[in-house]
Design a protein around this motif. Structure first.
Motif, PDB file in Angstrom:
ATOM      1  N   ASP A 222       0.886  -1.085  -0.036  1.00 55.32           N
ATOM      2  CA  ASP A 222       0.124   0.188  -0.040  1.00 55.32           C
ATOM      3  C   ASP A 222       0.786   1.367   0.109  1.00 55.32           C
ATOM      4  O   ASP A 222       0.573   2.085  -0.611  1.00 55.32           O
ATOM      5  CB  ASP A 222      -0.851   0.045   1.165  1.00 55.32           C
TER       6      ASP A 222
ATOM      7  N   THR B 233       9.176   4.686   5.577  1.00 61.66           N
ATOM      8  CA  THR B 233      10.698   4.683   6.208  1.00 61.66           C
ATOM      9  C   THR B 233      11.356   3.539   5.219  1.00 61.66           C
ATOM     10  O   THR B 233      12.676   3.675   5.045  1.00 61.66           O
ATOM     11  CB  THR B 233      10.956   4.225   7.630  1.00 61.66           C
ATOM     12  N   GLY B 234      10.625   2.640   4.833  1.00 61.72           N
ATOM     13  CA  GLY B 234      11.261   1.629   3.823  1.00 61.72           C
ATOM     14  C   GLY B 234      11.679   0.330   4.777  1.00 61.72           C
ATOM     15  O   GLY B 234      12.037  -0.550   4.309  1.00 61.72           O
TER      16      GLY B 234
ATOM     17  N   THR C  30      10.034  -1.805   6.484  1.00 61.36           N
ATOM     18  CA  THR C  30       9.302  -2.815   6.176  1.00 61.36           C
ATOM     19  C   THR C  30       9.647  -3.579   5.045  1.00 61.36           C
ATOM     20  O   THR C  30       9.729  -4.862   5.060  1.00 61.36           O
ATOM     21  CB  THR C  30       7.582  -2.465   6.326  1.00 61.36           C
TER      22      THR C  30
ATOM     23  N   LYS D 160       6.186   7.465   0.030  1.00 63.29           N
ATOM     24  CA  LYS D 160       6.583   8.993   0.715  1.00 63.29           C
ATOM     25  C   LYS D 160       7.947   8.981   0.741  1.00 63.29           C
ATOM     26  O   LYS D 160       8.798   8.635   1.757  1.00 63.29           O
ATOM     27  CB  LYS D 160       6.180   8.678   2.194  1.00 63.29           C
TER      28      LYS D 160
ATOM     29  N   VAL E 150      -1.721   8.922   5.776  1.00 67.15           N
ATOM     30  CA  VAL E 150      -3.018   8.871   4.938  1.00 67.15           C
ATOM     31  C   VAL E 150      -3.707   7.567   5.310  1.00 67.15           C
ATOM     32  O   VAL E 150      -3.147   6.823   5.778  1.00 67.15           O
ATOM     33  CB  VAL E 150      -2.476   8.815   3.357  1.00 67.15           C
TER      34      VAL E 150
HETATM   35  P1  IMP Z   1       7.790   1.502   6.554  1.00 63.53           P
HETATM   36  O1  IMP Z   1       8.278   0.231   7.125  1.00 63.53           O
HETATM   37  O2  IMP Z   1       8.096   2.886   7.568  1.00 63.53           O
HETATM   38  O3  IMP Z   1       7.973   1.895   5.016  1.00 63.53           O
HETATM   39  O4  IMP Z   1       6.140   1.519   6.533  1.00 63.53           O
HETATM   40  C1  IMP Z   1       5.422   0.634   5.839  1.00 63.53           C
HETATM   41  C2  IMP Z   1       4.141   0.490   6.559  1.00 63.53           C
HETATM   42  O5  IMP Z   1       3.483   1.406   7.431  1.00 63.53           O
HETATM   43  C3  IMP Z   1       3.113   0.484   5.408  1.00 63.53           C
HETATM   44  O6  IMP Z   1       2.915  -0.863   4.876  1.00 63.53           O
HETATM   45  C4  IMP Z   1       1.705   0.960   6.180  1.00 63.53           C
HETATM   46  O7  IMP Z   1       1.097  -0.577   6.745  1.00 63.53           O
HETATM   47  C5  IMP Z   1       2.287   1.840   7.453  1.00 63.53           C
HETATM   48  N1  IMP Z   1       2.306   3.245   7.013  1.00 63.53           N
HETATM   49  C6  IMP Z   1       3.225   3.874   6.695  1.00 63.53           C
HETATM   50  N2  IMP Z   1       2.633   5.268   6.519  1.00 63.53           N
HETATM   51  C7  IMP Z   1       1.390   4.884   6.723  1.00 63.53           C
HETATM   52  C8  IMP Z   1       0.240   5.903   6.433  1.00 63.53           C
HETATM   53  O8  IMP Z   1       0.401   7.221   5.959  1.00 63.53           O
HETATM   54  N3  IMP Z   1      -1.051   5.548   6.663  1.00 63.53           N
HETATM   55  C9  IMP Z   1      -1.163   4.270   7.082  1.00 63.53           C
HETATM   56  N4  IMP Z   1      -0.222   3.536   7.125  1.00 63.53           N
HETATM   57  C10 IMP Z   1       0.980   3.882   7.047  1.00 63.53           C
END
Ligand code: IMP
Ligand code: MG
Length: 184
Positions: A105, A109-110, A112, A136, A158
């Motif tokens: 979705d 931060t990347g 995950t 983002k 979002v």
């Molecule tokens: P990352 O590990 O920081 O890249 O985050 C990835 C995961 O965080 C996404 O797959 C979402 O499940 C959640 N996430 C990050 N930003 C948002 C947001 O703005 N709204 C809802 N979920 C988010």
């Protein structure tokens, strides 16, 4: 339609409307179909946020695909990225030798995807790519990049179109920015 004000403490504004999302997913579908022509990629949707996007994406593909889902939790609650990823549902079928396309979705931060990429690579897919509806870029904390991006969005939280805040708002057909008043 949701109310403009989600509660006395937060407000919602449309960032991407349903027809913009649909139009961009048609383009992504064409691009992915061209790139994988003659192959049958294996789409791995990351639950729960990506399933609405994935459902629309596969209906815009003109090639055969197989699908599976990976359940992960990267945020325990709220909006803070911990970098800790918990697998809540593992893959059902082997990805060895497959052209794997992970469907996300949002890339924030990347962290995950960095974790997922390592975990999936260990199972020796033929290829491994990522399609994310939202990116983002300005929030990136680790060096990961999506192969296909629906929309670059600013540093706002979002919801809607599958994305949630504490399980709320997934059903909304649009992508909304959620501003929590008093929380910056
Ligand atoms: P990352 O590990 O920081 O890249 O985050 C990835 C995961 O965080 C996404 O797959 C979402 O499940 C959640 N996430 C990050 N930003 C948002 C947001 O703005 N709204 C809802 N979920 C988010
Ligand atoms: Mg997610």
């Amino acid at each position: 339609m949701p109310m403009a004000k989600a509660s006395s403490e937060s407000s919602l504004e449309v960032l991407l409307n349903a027809s913009e999302i649909a139009a961009r997913i048609r383009e992504l579908g064409e691009e992915i179909s061209t790139d994988y022509r003659g192959r049958t990629p294996h789409l791995v949707g990351v639950l729960k946020g990506a399933w609405v996007f994935m459902a629309d994406l596969i209906r815009n593909l003109s090639i055969e695909v197989t699908v599976d889902f990976l359940g992960i939790q990267s945020y325990a609650a709220g909006a803070t990225s911990s970098g800790e990823v918990k697998i809540t549902k593992d893959l059902d079928v082997s990805i060895a030798g497959r052209d794997v396309l992970v469907v996300e979705d949002i890339l924030d931060t990347g962290r995950t995807y960095l974790y997922l990429r390592g975990a999936l690579s260990a199972h020796q897919p033929q290829s491994l790519k990522l399609v994310t509806l939202l990116d983002k870029t300005s929030r990136r904390a680790v060096p990961v990049k999506a192969d296909y991006v629906g929309f670059q969005i600013p540093d706002v939280f979002v919801v809607g179109y599958g994305l949630d805040y504490n399980q709320q708002f997934r059903r909304l057909p649009e992508v909304w920015s959620l501003r929590r008043v008093g929380l910056a």
